[in-house]
Design a protein around this motif. Structure first.
Motif, short mmCIF file in Angstrom:
data_model
loop_
_atom_site.label_atom_id
_atom_site.label_comp_id
_atom_site.label_asym_id
_atom_site.label_seq_id
_atom_site.Cartn_x
_atom_site.Cartn_y
_atom_site.Cartn_z
N UNK A 289 87.86 -8.52 31.25
CA UNK A 289 88.72 -7.37 30.92
C UNK A 289 87.94 -6.06 31.00
N UNK A 290 86.70 -6.07 30.46
CA UNK A 290 85.90 -4.85 30.53
C UNK A 290 85.59 -4.47 31.97
N UNK A 291 85.27 -5.49 32.79
CA UNK A 291 84.94 -5.20 34.19
C UNK A 291 86.16 -4.65 34.92
N UNK A 292 87.36 -5.21 34.65
CA UNK A 292 88.57 -4.69 35.28
C UNK A 292 88.86 -3.26 34.85
N UNK A 293 88.65 -2.96 33.55
CA UNK A 293 88.87 -1.57 33.08
C UNK A 293 87.88 -0.61 33.75
N UNK A 294 86.61 -1.04 33.84
CA UNK A 294 85.62 -0.19 34.52
C UNK A 294 85.96 0.00 35.99
N UNK A 295 86.49 -1.07 36.62
CA UNK A 295 86.86 -0.97 38.02
C UNK A 295 88.01 0.03 38.22
N UNK A 296 88.99 0.00 37.32
CA UNK A 296 90.11 0.95 37.41
C UNK A 296 89.63 2.39 37.22
N UNK A 297 88.78 2.59 36.20
CA UNK A 297 88.26 3.95 35.98
C UNK A 297 87.42 4.43 37.15
N UNK A 298 86.64 3.51 37.75
CA UNK A 298 85.84 3.89 38.91
C UNK A 298 86.72 4.28 40.09
N UNK A 299 87.82 3.54 40.29
CA UNK A 299 88.75 3.89 41.37
C UNK A 299 89.37 5.26 41.15
#
Length: 493
Positions: free
Chosen positions: A124-134
């Motif tokens: 979940x943390x990695x997905x949130x970081x991926x969204x913010x990075x996008x």
């Protein structure tokens, strides 16, 4: 036997059995049939292992009691229970090994659950970081595109700025020297004009004072000649000041007539001069007339705002020292009328030009600027500022393209369609005193005005651009800002 019982107590087998049972109960409806059966078999095996340990302890306890120790208990409790066909195969491993395996199994299950939970949270943390990075990547791309656009605009402006030649620079230097000489002459003339205006103000104050005294003497003469006694009026410490009107009130009618006449002169003189100047650069007469109309309207708006700010400063200055029969409002208006030359007209001209630069209804060639109509804007700002000192103040009528034509406010231009009910665009605004029309404006009426207006909007060439003066035009414009003595005449204040 004591060691075996201690090992069984330390392994907490029954607590482990209870934990597994509660876990199975909570996950029963979430698992499949095979998973539930596997859980049940696991609990049966664990129970059998514990029972095997208990049987070993039972055997050791009975041995410690002797040959007949515990026989009654075994006969009364164990044998009936064994008779109920319950049997249990002894595990193939030792008791200690079985308990250790059970403990290892429980520990592995616990670690697996912890690893599963930590894995889910990490995902979940990695997905949130991926969204913010996008999102950051998209914003960075947008900023990069804006930076490219700004760079292109800067390049275009720099290329336009470098068009000045050496001959223009030499000519500008000569003009600058001539302007300095003219400025010295104008300064000497302005000092003389200031002295004349000061004398004029003193003479007007004396005339006002003498007029008030004359009115009081006439009133006393009428009272002395009256056959019937009149009621005695209370005496005031300063009768002259209590009855003296302010300068703004004394000259209201004359200033009103002069300002209305000056507004008509703007339409007849400055407007035509500005139109002639703009036609050298713009072939479209409609666009030229729109530019002049918007310049006049913006001049009134900026002058009204400047008057309000100036009046607030005057009230704040006079509030601490004001005394007299007239109100603070009248004293502030009187001060403004006496000192119209303190109005920063050049600042208003700059504000009007800035407002025209961002107006989407008008366009202009890139090689020129709205400074060409600065003479019209300057005079319109002066007239509009002076009109605010009247009571009630004068203002231009609100106008919008495509509105219904009003014969009381406007007259049609020579190229209008006299049967058209809608206004295509305005040439000159109407002057209003409240709801009363003092001077009619001019408008162009044609059939299909709304359709023509929408089509012209859809065919707009480019968005509004920022117009900045080139070095040659900026310097020439600053040289033309010096006021001539004719602009400081008292009749135009």
């Amino acid at each position: 036997m004591a060691d075996t019982l201690r090992r069984l107590a330390n392994t907490s087998s029954f607590r482990v059995l209870q934990d597994k049972l509660e876990t199975w109960h909570s996950d029963y409806h979430l698992q499949s049939c095979d998973q539930n059966l596997n859980r049940c078999c696991e609990l049966i095996e664990l129970t059998a292992k514990i029972q095997g340990q208990l049987f070993a302890i039972l055997n050791l306890t009975s041995v410690e009691g002797g040959q007949y120790g515990g026989a009654d208990t075994l006969k009364s409790r164990l044998l009936p229970w064994l008779g109920s066909c319950f049997s249990m195969a002894r595990p193939s491993v030792s008791d200690d090994t079985s308990l250790q395996l059970m403990q290892d199994s429980v520990e592995k299950d616990r670690k697996l659950r912890e690893l599963s939970l930590s894995h889910d949270s990490n995902m979940q943390k990695i997905e949130a970081q991926l969204c913010s990075t996008r999102i950051q990547l998209d914003s960075a791309r947008a900023e990069l595109a804006d930076a490219h656009d700004e760079l292109d605009d800067t390049k275009n402006k720099s290329a336009t700025t470098l068009l000045a030649t050496e001959d223009e620079i030499i000519q500008l230097r000569a003009d600058l020297r001539a302007a300095h000489d003219e400025l010295e002459i104008y300064k000497r003339k302005m000092s003389a004009i200031d002295d004349y205006e000061r004398q004029i103000r003193l003479l007007r104050d004396e005339v006002s004072y003498l007029t008030t005294q004359k009115a009081m003497l006439q009133e006393r003469l009428v009272r002395s000649r009256s056959p019937s006694p009149l009621p005695r009026l209370p005496r005031t410490s300063s009768p002259i000041r209590s009855e003296s009107p302010t300068r703004a009130q004394l000259t209201r009618s004359s200033r009103h007539a002069r300002l209305v006449s000056r507004f008509s002169d703007l339409y007849a003189v400055e407007r035509l001069e500005a139109q002639t100047t703009l036609r050298r650069y713009i072939d479209d007469l409609e666009m030229v007339q729109k530019i002049i109309f918007i310049a006049a309207v913006e001049s009134f708006n900026v002058a009204k705002f400047a008057y309000r700010q100036f009046k607030l400063r005057v009230r704040k200055t006079l509030a601490s020292t004001h005394f007299g029969p007239e109100t603070l409002e009248d004293a502030a208006v009187d001060y403004i009328v006496r000192n119209l030359d303190l109005y920063d007209v050049q600042g208003s001209v700059n504000d009007v030009i800035n407002a025209m630069n961002v107006n989407p209804r008008i366009s202009f060639p890139p090689e020129v600027d709205f400074v060409l109509v600065s003479v019209l804007i300057r005079e319109a700002c002066r007239v509009a500022f002076a009109m605010q000192t009247l009571e009630p103040p004068l203002d231009v009528a609100f106008a919008s393209d495509g509105e219904l034509y009003n014969e009381l406010r406007y007259r049609r231009s020579y190229d209008s369609e006299f049967s058209a009910p809608l206004v295509l665009y305005h040439v000159w605004p109407a002057l209003m005193e409240g709801d009363i029309v003092l001077v009619k404006g001019e408008a162009v009426t044609r059939r299909g005005a709304m359709w023509t207006r929408s089509r012209s909007r859809s065919r707009s060439a480019s968005p509004v651009r920022s117009r900045s003066l080139s070095p040659s035009r900026s310097l020439a414009y600053n040289l033309r800002r010096s006021l001539s003595p004719e602009r400081l005449r008292t009749s135009q204040l």
